[in-house]
Design an enzyme around this catalytic site. Structure first.
Site, PDB file in Angstrom:
ATOM      1  N   LYS A  73      -0.524  -1.886  -8.930  1.00 51.99           N
ATOM      2  CA  LYS A  73       0.830  -2.410  -9.146  1.00 51.99           C
ATOM      3  C   LYS A  73       1.476  -3.003  -7.885  1.00 51.99           C
ATOM      4  O   LYS A  73       2.357  -3.843  -7.984  1.00 51.99           O
ATOM      5  CB  LYS A  73       1.737  -1.311  -9.724  1.00 51.99           C
ATOM      6  CG  LYS A  73       1.419  -0.999 -11.180  1.00 51.99           C
ATOM      7  CD  LYS A  73       2.431  -0.062 -11.789  1.00 51.99           C
ATOM      8  CE  LYS A  73       2.150   0.113 -13.264  1.00 51.99           C
ATOM      9  NZ  LYS A  73       3.174   0.887 -13.958  1.00 51.99           N
ATOM     10  N   ARG A 163       7.871  13.000  -0.011  1.00 54.96           N
ATOM     11  CA  ARG A 163       7.835  11.782  -0.851  1.00 54.96           C
ATOM     12  C   ARG A 163       9.187  11.553  -1.525  1.00 54.96           C
ATOM     13  O   ARG A 163       9.653  10.421  -1.654  1.00 54.96           O
ATOM     14  CB  ARG A 163       6.757  11.918  -1.931  1.00 54.96           C
ATOM     15  CG  ARG A 163       5.435  11.302  -1.558  1.00 54.96           C
ATOM     16  CD  ARG A 163       4.509  11.339  -2.740  1.00 54.96           C
ATOM     17  NE  ARG A 163       4.198  10.015  -3.250  1.00 54.96           N
ATOM     18  CZ  ARG A 163       3.496   9.810  -4.359  1.00 54.96           C
ATOM     19  NH1 ARG A 163       3.064  10.823  -5.081  1.00 54.96           N
ATOM     20  NH2 ARG A 163       3.240   8.589  -4.761  1.00 54.96           N
TER      21      ARG A 163
HETATM   22  P1  ATR Z   1       2.983   7.188 -11.050  1.00 53.36           P
HETATM   23  O1  ATR Z   1       2.827   5.768 -10.608  1.00 53.36           O
HETATM   24  O2  ATR Z   1       2.602   7.429 -12.482  1.00 53.36           O
HETATM   25  O3  ATR Z   1       4.347   7.710 -10.726  1.00 53.36           O
HETATM   26  P2  ATR Z   1       1.899   8.618  -8.791  1.00 53.36           P
HETATM   27  O4  ATR Z   1       2.490   7.656  -7.827  1.00 53.36           O
HETATM   28  O5  ATR Z   1       0.515   9.120  -8.554  1.00 53.36           O
HETATM   29  O6  ATR Z   1       1.885   8.031 -10.257  1.00 53.36           O
HETATM   30  O7  ATR Z   1       2.894   9.872  -8.898  1.00 53.36           O
HETATM   31  C1  ATR Z   1       2.604  11.025  -9.617  1.00 53.36           C
HETATM   32  C2  ATR Z   1       3.776  12.007  -9.548  1.00 53.36           C
HETATM   33  O8  ATR Z   1       3.421  13.182 -10.296  1.00 53.36           O
HETATM   34  C3  ATR Z   1       4.088  12.467  -8.138  1.00 53.36           C
HETATM   35  O9  ATR Z   1       5.470  12.720  -8.048  1.00 53.36           O
HETATM   36  C4  ATR Z   1       3.287  13.753  -8.035  1.00 53.36           C
HETATM   37  O10 ATR Z   1       3.773  14.671  -7.086  1.00 53.36           O
HETATM   38  P3  ATR Z   1       3.273  14.591  -5.540  1.00 53.36           P
HETATM   39  O11 ATR Z   1       4.048  13.460  -4.923  1.00 53.36           O
HETATM   40  O12 ATR Z   1       3.615  15.905  -4.987  1.00 53.36           O
HETATM   41  O13 ATR Z   1       1.798  14.325  -5.594  1.00 53.36           O
HETATM   42  C5  ATR Z   1       3.479  14.308  -9.429  1.00 53.36           C
HETATM   43  N1  ATR Z   1       2.427  15.274  -9.778  1.00 53.36           N
HETATM   44  C6  ATR Z   1       1.159  14.997 -10.154  1.00 53.36           C
HETATM   45  N2  ATR Z   1       0.478  16.142 -10.392  1.00 53.36           N
HETATM   46  C7  ATR Z   1       1.345  17.167 -10.163  1.00 53.36           C
HETATM   47  C8  ATR Z   1       1.272  18.597 -10.244  1.00 53.36           C
HETATM   48  N3  ATR Z   1       0.140  19.207 -10.605  1.00 53.36           N
HETATM   49  N4  ATR Z   1       2.369  19.316  -9.942  1.00 53.36           N
HETATM   50  C9  ATR Z   1       3.513  18.714  -9.577  1.00 53.36           C
HETATM   51  N5  ATR Z   1       3.675  17.360  -9.492  1.00 53.36           N
HETATM   52  C10 ATR Z   1       2.602  16.602  -9.772  1.00 53.36           C
END
Ligand code: ATR
Length: 291
Positions: A73, A163
């Site tokens: 993206k 983040r």
């Molecule tokens: P997208 O473009 O779909 O937002 P991304 O940029 O990979 O995808 O973001 C995924 C989000 O889900 C992030 O906020 C991530 O948290 P981190 O920044 O801490 O990685 C969150 N996320 C994914 N798996 C998680 C988990 N098991 N527990 C808590 N948050 C999770």
């Protein structure tokens, strides 16, 4: 059997890696059929080594439009000669149109689609405090939209606090008077934020198929009268949304956002008013097979 000689031309595609079982071809082709548009929308999984040659050949290809998903993206912007205003702000695109001259124009229909899903469900954002769960790309697009729609305050809760903080700083730079805070994604911090917030938007992947028993929030924190919007669409009703519904809150699934972002893509590519109900019906039918 798919008789290729009778099919329209492959003019539109979704790119991503891994693409998994993308719903975009189903939704767009349902619309093209209903509108009697003799074009096809295909899935094009592109590995990182295939991405650059593909983008370079795009202007001279048969393709007229692209939908873009993870992880491209942001990277696609390097190949675009023009960026719509929302793309300039968000820094990511989910849509490209290929002009007659081969020029690529980038758009982001995710943000507006999230806003539309809330609006059509009767949720007024003006002056409301919203808690956004997650701080990734989807959260970024949605936070911009919430502030464009004049939300009063946005609290970003994320597992990785840094983040959330960096997203919050970016939003404060873009909206000088915005009330944006970053908190960790834990019970204590969420309980405090939800004392004054009525709207929750989940952008994390917690609860997405196949991890349907996961939930980003302790369901004990949900109260009646809240609005809980989960951008996950598979399953249609996540554990978070089920809990919200059972507490008497408004529970909004990600299916509407998915359909609205696709409809807006068709407006950009073809200038058509996409048949939203038909697209939603096709999507829900497919998703019901998976459950
Ligand atoms: P997208 O473009 O779909 O937002 P991304 O940029 O990979 O995808 O973001 C995924 C989000 O889900 C992030 O906020 C991530 O948290 P981190 O920044 O801490 O990685 C969150 N996320 C994914 N798996 C998680 C988990 N098991 N527990 C808590 N948050 C999770």
């Amino acid at each position: 059997m798919d008789d290729k000689s009778k099919r329209g031309k492959d003019r539109y595609a979704v790119i991503g890696w891994p693409l998994g079982h993308s719903m975009s071809p189903l939704i767009h082709n349902a619309s093209f059929d209903a509108l009697e548009i003799n074009d096809r929308f295909i899935a094009l999984p592109l590995s990182p080594s295939e991405f650059e040659p593909f983008m370079e050949s795009l202007p001279s290809s048969n393709l007229r439009g692209l939908a873009i998903t993870i992880p491209y993206k942001t990277e696609v912007l390097n190949y675009c000669s023009e960026r719509a205003s929302e793309v300039k702000a968000i820094g990511a695109a989910n849509t490209i149109s290929v002009g007659e001259d081969g020029g690529l124009v980038a758009y982001n229909t995710d943000a507006g689609a999230a806003g539309r899903a809330l609006k059509e469900a009767g949720v007024e954002l003006r002056d409301e405090k919203v808690v956004v769960l997650g701080a990734g790309g989807a959260a970024r697009a949605i936070c911009f939209q919430l502030l464009w729609q004049k939300a009063g305050a946005v609290t970003i809760a994320n597992r990785t606090l840094s983040r959330a903080e960096s997203l919050s700083e970016g939003l404060q730079q873009a909206f000088s008077d915005a009330d944006v805070t970053a908190i960790p994604l834990n019970n204590d911090a969420l309980a405090e934020a939800l004392e004054t917030a009525r709207i929750i938007v989940n952008t994390t992947s917690l609860g997405m198929y196949p991890y349907v028993d996961e939930c980003p929030v302790d369901t004990g924190l949900l109260k009646s009268g809240m609005v809980v919007f989960d951008i996950i669409y598979n399953p249609v009703e996540t554990k978070l949304l089920r809990a919200a519904r059972e507490k008497g809150s408004k529970a909004l699934p990600g299916t509407d956002m998915l359909v609205y972002q696709a409809a807006e893509q068709e407006r950009i590519w073809l200038g058509v008013d996409a048949p939203i109900n038909m697209m939603r019906k096709a999507l829900l039918k497919e998703l019901s097979k998976a459950s």
